[in-house]
Write an enzyme that holds these catalytic residues in place. Structure first.
Site, PDB file in Angstrom:
ATOM      1  N   TRP A   1     -29.720  33.172  76.104  1.00 12.43           N
ATOM      2  CA  TRP A   1     -29.160  33.672  74.831  1.00 12.43           C
ATOM      3  C   TRP A   1     -29.623  32.844  73.647  1.00 12.43           C
ATOM      4  O   TRP A   1     -29.873  33.365  72.558  1.00 12.43           O
ATOM      5  CB  TRP A   1     -27.643  33.778  74.898  1.00 12.43           C
ATOM      6  CG  TRP A   1     -27.231  34.972  75.720  1.00 12.43           C
ATOM      7  CD1 TRP A   1     -26.537  34.952  76.898  1.00 12.43           C
ATOM      8  CD2 TRP A   1     -27.536  36.357  75.463  1.00 12.43           C
ATOM      9  NE1 TRP A   1     -26.385  36.238  77.379  1.00 12.43           N
ATOM     10  CE2 TRP A   1     -26.990  37.117  76.523  1.00 12.43           C
ATOM     11  CE3 TRP A   1     -28.223  37.031  74.444  1.00 12.43           C
ATOM     12  CZ2 TRP A   1     -27.101  38.521  76.589  1.00 12.43           C
ATOM     13  CZ3 TRP A   1     -28.343  38.429  74.518  1.00 12.43           C
ATOM     14  CH2 TRP A   1     -27.782  39.144  75.577  1.00 12.43           C
TER      15      TRP A   1
ATOM     16  N   ASP B   1     -23.043  30.752  68.466  1.00  6.97           N
ATOM     17  CA  ASP B   1     -22.847  32.000  69.192  1.00  6.97           C
ATOM     18  C   ASP B   1     -21.812  31.699  70.276  1.00  6.97           C
ATOM     19  O   ASP B   1     -22.093  30.993  71.234  1.00  6.97           O
ATOM     20  CB  ASP B   1     -24.179  32.448  69.815  1.00  6.97           C
ATOM     21  CG  ASP B   1     -24.025  33.674  70.710  1.00  6.97           C
ATOM     22  OD1 ASP B   1     -22.900  34.203  70.823  1.00  6.97           O
ATOM     23  OD2 ASP B   1     -25.049  34.098  71.298  1.00  6.97           O
TER      24      ASP B   1
ATOM     25  N   LYS C   1     -16.272  40.162  75.928  1.00  4.96           N
ATOM     26  CA  LYS C   1     -16.181  39.191  77.025  1.00  4.96           C
ATOM     27  C   LYS C   1     -14.738  38.689  77.167  1.00  4.96           C
ATOM     28  O   LYS C   1     -14.116  38.864  78.189  1.00  4.96           O
ATOM     29  CB  LYS C   1     -17.131  38.026  76.783  1.00  4.96           C
ATOM     30  CG  LYS C   1     -18.537  38.431  76.298  1.00  4.96           C
ATOM     31  CD  LYS C   1     -19.521  38.670  77.378  1.00  4.96           C
ATOM     32  CE  LYS C   1     -20.836  39.326  76.995  1.00  4.96           C
ATOM     33  NZ  LYS C   1     -21.803  38.597  76.199  1.00  4.96           N
TER      34      LYS C   1
END
Ligand SMILES: *Cc1c(COP(=O)(O)O)cnc(C)c1O
Length: 358
Positions: free
Chosen positions: A101, A170, A194
Site C-alpha cells: 500500500w 494512510d 475495514k
C-alpha cells in the site's frame, strides 16, 4: 448462520450495527423512508451526518483545529489528492516504503512530485517497520507520508513518527482499532470498509491550516477546501455508507476505544501464539515488534496444504482466510467486529488441522 469472516475488506461488521440498520431499513425514525431514499439535504439526513461526525470526534477526541471530511473514491483517490493539496508549492515529499500500500501511494505521488523514500523495508521483503532513527528525511519536503498498517504484508507501526513537516498517514486498515493522538498529524485518511463501516466512504481528518493548499487549476472535487466549506456535501455524498459508519462509531463509543484496543491486542496475541507454538507448521515472516494486530499473515510449511487449509476452514465456518494474490499464503484480518471467541475458534481449527496433517 453467519460466517466468521476474516476477510481483509470489505470486512465483517458488528452484528449490532447490522441489526440496527435492518430495523431502520424501511423507515428511518418515522420518516417513512429508508436512508437510501432520502435527500442528502433534508433535515433527517443532515442529522445523521452531523451525529456521525460528532460521534467520531468524540471517539478520537478530535479538536476543532481539524476538519473531518466524508468523501468518496477510497484511500486510492487520496494517494493523488494528498500531494495535490499538500505540496503547497514544494516539489518534494517524504514517503516511508513499507509494502504494497505504501508503494501504491508512492506511485501516485510520483506523478505529481519528487518522492524521497525516507525509509524502506524492501531489503527484507517488507517484513519489518524501519526504526525512525535510521530514516533520511529531506529538508525541503512538503510532508511525510506513511502507511500505518500494511494490510497485505502484515506489518504495523507501533509508534507515531516524529516529524517537523506535516505528518500524513494512510490508516485504512487500523483507524479506530486503537487510541490515537490525532494532534500529531497533519492529515489522516482511510476507507471505511475495514474497521469502521462499509465501502463507498473515505474519512479524511485534516488540520485546518492544510485545507487551502491546492493550486488554482485543481478540479473542484479534488480540492479539500471544497469539501470542508460544504460539510462534505458539495455533491451527493455516499449517504448510506455515512449512516452505517455513524452506527459503527456509536458501537465503538459504547464499548470504548481503549477497550477495543485491548481486545484487538488480545485477539492478535491468540493467533500469533498459535502460529509461534506450532513448531514451524505455521510460519509468520514478520519481525516480532512490527507484527500487525489487524492482518496476521502466515504460511504453512508445506505449501501444498494451503488450499486444503482454506477449504476446510471455510467448511468450518471460517471465511476469508486466503492471502492476497500478490503474496499467497493465509491472511487473517482481525478488525474490530471479529471477536476473541472467533479467533479462538480459528486457533483450535489450526491446531486440529496440524494434528491431522503432520
Ligand atoms: C484497503 C486499503 C487501501 C485501498 O483502499 P480503497 O478504499 O480500496 O481505495 C489503501 N491503503 C490501505 C492501507 C488499505 O488497507
Amino acid at each position: 448462520m453467519r460466517a466468521i469472516n476474516f476477510g481483509a475488506g470489505p470486512a465483517m461488521l458488528p452484528e449490532e450495527v447490522l441489526q440496527k440498520a435492518k430495523e431502520e431499513l424501511l423507515d428511518w425514525h418515522g420518516s417513512g423512508m429508508s436512508v437510501m431514499e432520502m435527500s442528502h439535504r433534508g433535515k433527517e439526513f443532515i442529522s445523521i451526518a452531523e451525529n456521525a461526525e460528532k460521534t467520531l470526534r468524540r471517539v478520537l477526541k478530535i479538536s476543532q483545529e481539524y476538519k473531518v471530511l466524508f468523501l468518496q473514491g477510497g484511500a486510492t483517490l487520496q494517494f493523488s489528492v494528498v500531494p495535490i493539496n499538500l505540496l503547497r508549492g514544494k516539489r518534494n515529499a517524504d514517503y516511508v516504503h513499507t509494502g504494497v500500500w505504501a508503494e501504491a501511494a508512492i506511485k501516485e505521488a510520483k506523478r505529481l512530485c519528487k518522492v524521497n523514500i525516507a525509509a524502506s523495508s524492501q531489503d527484507r521483503g517488507s517484513t519489518y517497520i524501519p526504526k525512525q532513527s535510521e530514516w533520511k528525511s529531506s529538508k525541503d519536503s512538503a510532508y511525510l507520508h506513511y502507511t500505518a498498517n500494511e494490510t497485505i504484508n502484515g506489518t504495523e507501526f507501533g509508534f507515531i513518527p516524529e516529524s517537523e513537516i506535516p505528518l500524513v498517514s494512510d490508516m485504512s486498515s487500523n483507524l479506530l482499532s486503537r487510541e490515537l493522538e490525532v494532534k500529531k498529524f497533519g492529515l489522516i485518511y482511510g476507507g471505511a470498509q475495514k474497521n469502521m463501516g462499509i465501502a463507498g466512504l473515505t474519512i479524511v481528518i485534516i488540520r485546518e491550516d492544510l485545507l487551502s493548499g491546492a493550486p488554482e487549476n485543481t478540479p473542484i472535487m479534488l480540492d479539500y477546501k471544497t469539501h470542508a466549506e460544504k460539510e462534505s456535501m458539495h455533491n451527493t455524498p455516499p449517504c448510506f455508507s455515512w449512516y452505517i459508519s455513524g452506527l459503527y462509531f456509536e458501537w465503538i463509543v459504547k464499548i470504548g476505544l481503549k477497550e477495543i484496543e485491548k481486545r484487538n491486542s488480545r485477539k492478535a496475541d491468540i493467533l500469533y501464539k498459535a502460529i509461534d507454538t506450532s513448531e514451524g507448521f505455521y510460519k509468520n515472516p514478520i519481525e516480532k515488534d512490527s507484527r500487525s494486530r489487524m492482518n496476521v499473515i502466515f504460511h504453512l510449511k508445506n505449501g501444498n496444504l494451503e488450499d486444503m487449509f482454506s477449504e476446510e476452514a471455510k467448511k468450518a465456518g471460517l471465511a476469508g482466510l486466503k492471502g492476497h494474490r500478490s503474496v499467497g499464503g493465509m491472511r487473517t484480518s482481525l478488525y474490530n467486529a471479529v471477536t476473541e471467541e472467533h479467533v479462538k475458534k480459528l486457533a483450535s481449527f489450526m491446531e486440529e488441522f496440524q494434528e491431522k496433517n503432520s
